[in-house]
Scaffold this motif. Structure first.
Motif, PDB file in Angstrom:
ATOM      1  N   PHE A 176      19.119 -72.265  49.956  1.00  0.00           N
ATOM      2  CA  PHE A 176      17.703 -72.339  50.720  1.00  0.00           C
ATOM      3  C   PHE A 176      18.311 -73.388  51.725  1.00  0.00           C
ATOM      4  O   PHE A 176      18.493 -74.570  52.058  1.00  0.00           O
ATOM      5  CB  PHE A 176      16.889 -72.981  49.749  1.00  0.00           C
ATOM      6  CG  PHE A 176      15.622 -73.022  49.977  1.00  0.00           C
ATOM      7  CD1 PHE A 176      14.328 -72.371  49.163  1.00  0.00           C
ATOM      8  CD2 PHE A 176      14.958 -74.513  50.562  1.00  0.00           C
ATOM      9  CE1 PHE A 176      12.569 -72.457  50.106  1.00  0.00           C
ATOM     10  CE2 PHE A 176      13.627 -74.896  51.350  1.00  0.00           C
ATOM     11  CZ  PHE A 176      12.657 -73.854  50.602  1.00  0.00           C
ATOM     12  N   ILE A 177      17.308 -72.999  53.144  1.00  0.00           N
ATOM     13  CA  ILE A 177      17.201 -74.235  54.466  1.00  0.00           C
ATOM     14  C   ILE A 177      15.575 -74.146  55.410  1.00  0.00           C
ATOM     15  O   ILE A 177      15.117 -73.231  55.143  1.00  0.00           O
ATOM     16  CB  ILE A 177      18.132 -73.631  55.833  1.00  0.00           C
ATOM     17  CG1 ILE A 177      19.951 -73.338  54.934  1.00  0.00           C
ATOM     18  CG2 ILE A 177      17.939 -73.904  56.493  1.00  0.00           C
ATOM     19  CD1 ILE A 177      20.056 -72.556  56.029  1.00  0.00           C
ATOM     20  N   GLY A 178      15.044 -74.739  54.233  1.00  0.00           N
ATOM     21  CA  GLY A 178      13.556 -75.341  55.056  1.00  0.00           C
ATOM     22  C   GLY A 178      12.790 -76.403  54.470  1.00  0.00           C
ATOM     23  O   GLY A 178      13.449 -77.600  54.232  1.00  0.00           O
ATOM     24  N   THR A 213       8.231 -77.602  50.280  1.00  0.00           N
ATOM     25  CA  THR A 213       7.141 -77.840  50.430  1.00  0.00           C
ATOM     26  C   THR A 213       6.027 -76.820  49.669  1.00  0.00           C
ATOM     27  O   THR A 213       7.587 -75.664  49.584  1.00  0.00           O
ATOM     28  CB  THR A 213       6.442 -77.350  51.882  1.00  0.00           C
ATOM     29  OG1 THR A 213       7.069 -76.753  51.627  1.00  0.00           O
ATOM     30  CG2 THR A 213       6.801 -79.076  52.772  1.00  0.00           C
ATOM     31  N   LYS A 214       4.915 -76.528  49.356  1.00  0.00           N
ATOM     32  CA  LYS A 214       4.436 -75.291  48.402  1.00  0.00           C
ATOM     33  C   LYS A 214       5.095 -74.088  49.229  1.00  0.00           C
ATOM     34  O   LYS A 214       4.842 -73.327  49.031  1.00  0.00           O
ATOM     35  CB  LYS A 214       3.321 -75.650  47.900  1.00  0.00           C
ATOM     36  CG  LYS A 214       2.394 -74.422  47.286  1.00  0.00           C
ATOM     37  CD  LYS A 214       1.073 -74.789  46.012  1.00  0.00           C
ATOM     38  CE  LYS A 214       0.775 -74.305  45.636  1.00  0.00           C
ATOM     39  NZ  LYS A 214      -0.601 -74.234  45.324  1.00  0.00           N
ATOM     40  N   GLN A 215       4.486 -74.050  49.773  1.00  0.00           N
ATOM     41  CA  GLN A 215       4.745 -73.384  51.464  1.00  0.00           C
ATOM     42  C   GLN A 215       6.152 -72.732  50.610  1.00  0.00           C
ATOM     43  O   GLN A 215       5.857 -71.288  51.292  1.00  0.00           O
ATOM     44  CB  GLN A 215       4.495 -73.381  53.291  1.00  0.00           C
ATOM     45  CG  GLN A 215       4.326 -72.866  54.040  1.00  0.00           C
ATOM     46  CD  GLN A 215       3.906 -73.051  55.224  1.00  0.00           C
ATOM     47  OE1 GLN A 215       4.928 -73.922  56.134  1.00  0.00           O
ATOM     48  NE2 GLN A 215       2.398 -72.318  55.569  1.00  0.00           N
ATOM     49  N   LYS A 216       7.269 -73.115  51.400  1.00  0.00           N
ATOM     50  CA  LYS A 216       8.580 -72.471  51.211  1.00  0.00           C
ATOM     51  C   LYS A 216       8.753 -72.360  50.014  1.00  0.00           C
ATOM     52  O   LYS A 216      10.055 -71.675  49.491  1.00  0.00           O
ATOM     53  CB  LYS A 216       9.388 -72.924  51.930  1.00  0.00           C
ATOM     54  CG  LYS A 216       8.891 -73.829  53.266  1.00  0.00           C
ATOM     55  CD  LYS A 216       8.843 -72.087  54.345  1.00  0.00           C
ATOM     56  CE  LYS A 216       8.101 -72.491  55.751  1.00  0.00           C
ATOM     57  NZ  LYS A 216       8.839 -71.811  56.596  1.00  0.00           N
ATOM     58  N   PHE A 271      24.365 -72.625  44.324  1.00  0.00           N
ATOM     59  CA  PHE A 271      23.243 -72.456  45.239  1.00  0.00           C
ATOM     60  C   PHE A 271      22.937 -74.371  45.824  1.00  0.00           C
ATOM     61  O   PHE A 271      23.262 -75.375  45.623  1.00  0.00           O
ATOM     62  CB  PHE A 271      21.497 -72.371  43.783  1.00  0.00           C
ATOM     63  CG  PHE A 271      21.189 -71.466  43.341  1.00  0.00           C
ATOM     64  CD1 PHE A 271      20.777 -69.901  43.924  1.00  0.00           C
ATOM     65  CD2 PHE A 271      22.868 -71.063  42.198  1.00  0.00           C
ATOM     66  CE1 PHE A 271      20.433 -69.003  44.139  1.00  0.00           C
ATOM     67  CE2 PHE A 271      21.677 -69.403  42.190  1.00  0.00           C
ATOM     68  CZ  PHE A 271      21.432 -68.532  42.625  1.00  0.00           C
ATOM     69  N   TYR A 272      22.736 -73.999  47.014  1.00  0.00           N
ATOM     70  CA  TYR A 272      22.231 -75.226  48.059  1.00  0.00           C
ATOM     71  C   TYR A 272      20.614 -75.511  48.622  1.00  0.00           C
ATOM     72  O   TYR A 272      19.593 -74.483  49.029  1.00  0.00           O
ATOM     73  CB  TYR A 272      23.633 -74.900  49.845  1.00  0.00           C
ATOM     74  CG  TYR A 272      24.600 -74.925  48.888  1.00  0.00           C
ATOM     75  CD1 TYR A 272      25.267 -76.543  48.997  1.00  0.00           C
ATOM     76  CD2 TYR A 272      25.279 -74.025  48.994  1.00  0.00           C
ATOM     77  CE1 TYR A 272      26.778 -76.215  48.983  1.00  0.00           C
ATOM     78  CE2 TYR A 272      26.800 -74.125  48.754  1.00  0.00           C
ATOM     79  CZ  TYR A 272      27.453 -75.624  48.717  1.00  0.00           C
ATOM     80  OH  TYR A 272      29.050 -75.345  48.969  1.00  0.00           O
TER      81      TYR A 272
END
Length: 222
Positions: free
Chosen positions: A159-161, A164-167, A188-189
């Motif tokens: 997961f790159i980002g 936040t709730k948005q992501k 998982f990263y």
């Protein structure tokens, strides 16, 4: 034939992390929030820019002000084409541009979405079928992906980002929990930072995922 790009935002901060990227392709980048406080002043300045720069196309993206002025732009400059890009849904938020843009749909000449699902959603709420799909992804042909032949070899998922709730990083962690329950050979990263970082850490600890999920924090070395 060359095309000149001008970027106008409602930002009120001096420097955005991506500003230099935009300056590489745009002739100018202006932040209205730095010198104009009221929408009336911003609209007047926008009209000045349209006339002085001889603008042909206006592209609206993630801007409530941008949508609100579409009617004024069309009234003042009927020949101008207006397009917008919708790249995500946030039905829980007042910032959900799928819903927010509906009253201004008739002033927009062309709409751009990322997926067939989003195109159908826009059609259902507006009744107009003017959306083009432009996927927002990676040209995988440029990369040498290797398929793992050994099923016992770990499969890495990242997961790159922004956290936040948005992501929705917690949904990503829920996926990791279910994968661990099924004893799948995954690792998982979680790469990024944000207001949900501590909540993600507590979720990992509560569900005994410390050996299954690695938190790496923010990095430029992707």
């Amino acid at each position: 034939e060359s095309v000149d790009f001008y970027v106008v935002t409602t930002e009120g901060q001096l420097k955005h992390a991506w500003e230099n990227k935009f300056r590489e392709v745009a002739k100018e980048v202006q932040h209205l929030g730095l010198f104009l406080a009221k929408d009336e002043e911003r609209l007047a300045y926008l009209n000045y820019l349209i006339e002085s720069l001889n603008i042909d196309i206006v592209h609206v993206s993630n801007s409530r002000f941008g949508y609100r002025v579409t009617k004024c732009i069309k009234d003042n400059y009927p020949s101008i084409k207006i397009i917008d890009t919708l790249h995500m849904e946030e039905p829980w938020s007042t910032w959900d541009y799928f819903r927010l843009s509906v009253p201004y749909d008739s002033f927009i000449n062309q709409r751009v979405v990322l997926t067939e699902y989003q195109k159908d959603k826009l059609l259902n709420i507006t009744g107009n079928n003017r959306a083009n799909i432009i996927p927002n992804g990676i040209e995988i042909e440029e990369y040498d992906f290797k398929i793992k032949d050994n099923r016992n070899e770990l499969f890495n998922i990242a997961f790159i980002g922004r956290l936040t709730k948005q992501k929705q990083p917690l949904l990503y962690l829920e996926t990791a929990r279910l994968a661990k329950e099924k004893k799948l050979p995954f690792k998982f990263y979680l790469i990024g930072k944000g207001e949900l970082l501590n909540k993600c850490r507590r979720y990992i600890e509560k569900n005994n995922l410390s050996d299954y999920v690695i938190i790496q924090g923010f990095t430029n070395d992707i």
